[in-house]
Design a protein around this motif. Structure first.
Motif, mmCIF file in Angstrom:
data_model
loop_
_atom_site.group_PDB
_atom_site.id
_atom_site.type_symbol
_atom_site.label_atom_id
_atom_site.label_comp_id
_atom_site.label_asym_id
_atom_site.label_seq_id
_atom_site.Cartn_x
_atom_site.Cartn_y
_atom_site.Cartn_z
ATOM 1 N N SER A 78 -10.910 -8.330 -8.311
ATOM 2 C CA SER A 78 -10.468 -8.070 -6.934
ATOM 3 C C SER A 78 -9.144 -8.747 -6.598
ATOM 4 O O SER A 78 -8.624 -8.569 -5.492
ATOM 5 C CB SER A 78 -11.536 -8.559 -5.949
ATOM 6 O OG SER A 78 -11.722 -9.970 -6.076
ATOM 7 N N MET A 80 -5.670 -10.162 -5.572
ATOM 8 C CA MET A 80 -4.562 -9.540 -4.847
ATOM 9 C C MET A 80 -3.560 -10.628 -4.466
ATOM 10 O O MET A 80 -3.953 -11.683 -3.978
ATOM 11 C CB MET A 80 -5.109 -8.856 -3.589
ATOM 12 C CG MET A 80 -4.102 -8.120 -2.758
ATOM 13 S SD MET A 80 -4.872 -7.466 -1.242
ATOM 14 C CE MET A 80 -6.210 -6.478 -1.927
ATOM 15 N N HIS A 130 -7.541 -3.321 3.072
ATOM 16 C CA HIS A 130 -7.474 -2.273 2.049
ATOM 17 C C HIS A 130 -6.551 -1.106 2.420
ATOM 18 O O HIS A 130 -5.724 -0.686 1.590
ATOM 19 C CB HIS A 130 -8.877 -1.752 1.738
ATOM 20 C CG HIS A 130 -8.887 -0.592 0.782
ATOM 21 N ND1 HIS A 130 -8.643 -0.753 -0.572
ATOM 22 C CD2 HIS A 130 -9.083 0.743 0.976
ATOM 23 C CE1 HIS A 130 -8.697 0.437 -1.160
ATOM 24 N NE2 HIS A 130 -8.968 1.351 -0.247
ATOM 25 N N VAL A 133 -2.801 -1.791 1.704
ATOM 26 C CA VAL A 133 -2.359 -2.200 0.362
ATOM 27 C C VAL A 133 -2.078 -0.963 -0.485
ATOM 28 O O VAL A 133 -2.967 -0.142 -0.710
ATOM 29 C CB VAL A 133 -3.415 -3.077 -0.317
ATOM 30 C CG1 VAL A 133 -2.976 -3.433 -1.742
ATOM 31 C CG2 VAL A 133 -3.646 -4.344 0.490
ATOM 32 N N ASP A 134 -0.845 -0.836 -0.935
ATOM 33 C CA ASP A 134 -0.445 0.306 -1.757
ATOM 34 C C ASP A 134 -0.904 0.062 -3.199
ATOM 35 O O ASP A 134 -0.460 -0.892 -3.834
ATOM 36 C CB ASP A 134 1.073 0.477 -1.711
ATOM 37 C CG ASP A 134 1.534 1.816 -2.275
ATOM 38 O OD1 ASP A 134 0.836 2.354 -3.148
ATOM 39 O OD2 ASP A 134 2.580 2.315 -1.825
ATOM 40 N N PRO A 135 -1.783 0.925 -3.737
ATOM 41 C CA PRO A 135 -2.297 0.703 -5.093
ATOM 42 C C PRO A 135 -1.362 1.195 -6.196
ATOM 43 O O PRO A 135 -1.632 0.971 -7.375
ATOM 44 C CB PRO A 135 -3.593 1.519 -5.094
ATOM 45 C CG PRO A 135 -3.295 2.663 -4.176
ATOM 46 C CD PRO A 135 -2.403 2.089 -3.095
ATOM 47 N N PRO A 137 1.177 1.572 -9.085
ATOM 48 C CA PRO A 137 1.662 0.559 -10.045
ATOM 49 C C PRO A 137 3.064 0.050 -9.737
ATOM 50 O O PRO A 137 3.351 -1.131 -9.928
ATOM 51 C CB PRO A 137 1.617 1.313 -11.384
ATOM 52 C CG PRO A 137 0.543 2.336 -11.202
ATOM 53 C CD PRO A 137 0.684 2.785 -9.767
ATOM 54 N N LYS A 139 4.373 -0.459 -6.970
ATOM 55 C CA LYS A 139 4.382 -1.287 -5.767
ATOM 56 C C LYS A 139 3.773 -2.667 -6.023
ATOM 57 O O LYS A 139 3.702 -3.498 -5.126
ATOM 58 C CB LYS A 139 3.609 -0.596 -4.643
ATOM 59 C CG LYS A 139 4.237 0.726 -4.181
ATOM 60 C CD LYS A 139 5.633 0.519 -3.620
ATOM 61 C CE LYS A 139 6.209 1.834 -3.102
ATOM 62 N NZ LYS A 139 7.570 1.660 -2.563
ATOM 63 N N ARG A 140 3.337 -2.889 -7.231
ATOM 64 C CA ARG A 140 2.726 -4.189 -7.557
ATOM 65 C C ARG A 140 3.800 -5.260 -7.681
ATOM 66 O O ARG A 140 4.958 -4.974 -8.006
ATOM 67 C CB ARG A 140 1.912 -4.085 -8.843
ATOM 68 C CG ARG A 140 0.750 -3.120 -8.722
ATOM 69 C CD ARG A 140 -0.216 -3.214 -9.869
ATOM 70 N NE ARG A 140 -1.400 -2.392 -9.612
ATOM 71 C CZ ARG A 140 -2.597 -2.605 -10.147
ATOM 72 N NH1 ARG A 140 -2.768 -3.619 -10.977
ATOM 73 N NH2 ARG A 140 -3.602 -1.815 -9.858
ATOM 74 N N LEU A 144 0.391 -7.429 -9.895
ATOM 75 C CA LEU A 144 -0.795 -7.492 -9.033
ATOM 76 C C LEU A 144 -0.611 -6.650 -7.779
ATOM 77 O O LEU A 144 0.496 -6.515 -7.261
ATOM 78 C CB LEU A 144 -1.070 -8.943 -8.609
ATOM 79 C CG LEU A 144 -1.501 -9.906 -9.691
ATOM 80 C CD1 LEU A 144 -1.411 -11.337 -9.173
ATOM 81 C CD2 LEU A 144 -2.923 -9.598 -10.146
ATOM 82 N N ARG A 145 -1.719 -6.079 -7.287
ATOM 83 C CA ARG A 145 -1.683 -5.490 -5.956
ATOM 84 C C ARG A 145 -1.306 -6.603 -4.982
ATOM 85 O O ARG A 145 -1.670 -7.759 -5.190
ATOM 86 C CB ARG A 145 -3.053 -4.922 -5.576
ATOM 87 C CG ARG A 145 -3.494 -3.725 -6.399
ATOM 88 C CD ARG A 145 -4.878 -3.280 -5.977
ATOM 89 N NE ARG A 145 -5.839 -4.366 -6.098
ATOM 90 C CZ ARG A 145 -6.855 -4.577 -5.261
ATOM 91 N NH1 ARG A 145 -7.051 -3.765 -4.237
ATOM 92 N NH2 ARG A 145 -7.689 -5.581 -5.438
ATOM 93 N N ALA A 146 -0.582 -6.239 -3.955
ATOM 94 C CA ALA A 146 -0.078 -7.283 -3.054
ATOM 95 C C ALA A 146 -0.270 -6.898 -1.595
ATOM 96 O O ALA A 146 -0.149 -5.731 -1.215
ATOM 97 C CB ALA A 146 1.405 -7.538 -3.331
#
Length: 217
Positions: A78, A80, A130, A133-135, A137, A139-140, A144-146
């Motif tokens: 999980s 982030m 949620h 948060v842009d999932p 790739p 945008k990481r 990591l998701r941010a």
């Protein structure tokens, strides 16, 4: 040593305790002894004090960030990016964090991992953030998701045990000031008075998108 090196060459750059036991067919106790010896000799590096993820120094003399992120996501799927790490990456603060701050689902105890500051957050928190948060790739940040910067800032002020940035040290783009207020409302966080005034003023007289500018404390 020859036998140890031969076994290590069969292992990938990063491997888990369970994967090592499966590959070698050793018992948990025997595997723990082998790994402890390899660690003492500098042949492997543990991802953290109690982590069951190891880095194979024969294949990666210097452990890069991508391997550490992989270890983090193995232990905390999980995870982030949050807090000051997001703010620094977005240019809202100039102070460089000593480690990456990550939010993970709350649990009774946490495994510490080198290079990361772990912050437990309840499932309700993840459900709130949620949608923002842009999932994607691309945008990481650091793999990591941010959290978006406004949410990262609001979350910092909502963490009683966390670091609270001085408003005077913030460099917030004017077009994002109102979003900080929205984020604070979403998380139920009270902003510092001076920042709250900036948010109110921004909402009262929105600036033209053609002149974004920045707001500092």
């Amino acid at each position: 040593m020859t036998s140890a090196v031969a076994r290590l060459r069969e292992l990938p750059e990063a491997f888990t305790f369970a994967g090592f036991c499966k590959l070698t067919r050793l018992s948990n106790q025997a595997a723990a002894v082998w790994l402890a010896r390899w660690k003492e000799k500098g042949l492997i590096e543990a991802a953290g004090e109690r982590a069951r993820v190891y880095f194979n120094k024969l294949k990666c003399n210097e452990v890069d960030g991508s391997l550490r992120v992989a270890a983090l996501l193995f232990e905390y799927p999980s995870a982030m990016l949050c807090g000051e790490s997001v703010l620094h990456a977005s240019g809202w603060i100039t102070q460089i964090p000593a480690s990456l701050s990550v939010a993970v689902l709350s649990r009774r105890s946490y495994v510490s991992l080198h290079g990361f500051e772990i912050h437990g957050r309840p499932l309700s928190w993840f459900k709130k953030v949620h949608p923002a948060v842009d999932p994607a790739p691309d945008k990481r940040i650091y793999g990591l998701r941010a959290l978006p910067p406004p949410l990262a800032l609001a979350d910092l002020y909502g963490d009683a045990k966390g670091w609270h940035p001085d408003v005077d040290d913030l460099d917030i783009p004017q077009e994002d000031v109102a979003s900080v207020g929205t984020a604070a409302t979403l998380l139920g966080v009270a902003l510092p008075a001076s920042l709250a005034r900036q948010v109110s003023a921004r909402k009262a007289s929105p600036q033209s998108p053609s002149q974004p500018g920045r707001i500092t404390g």
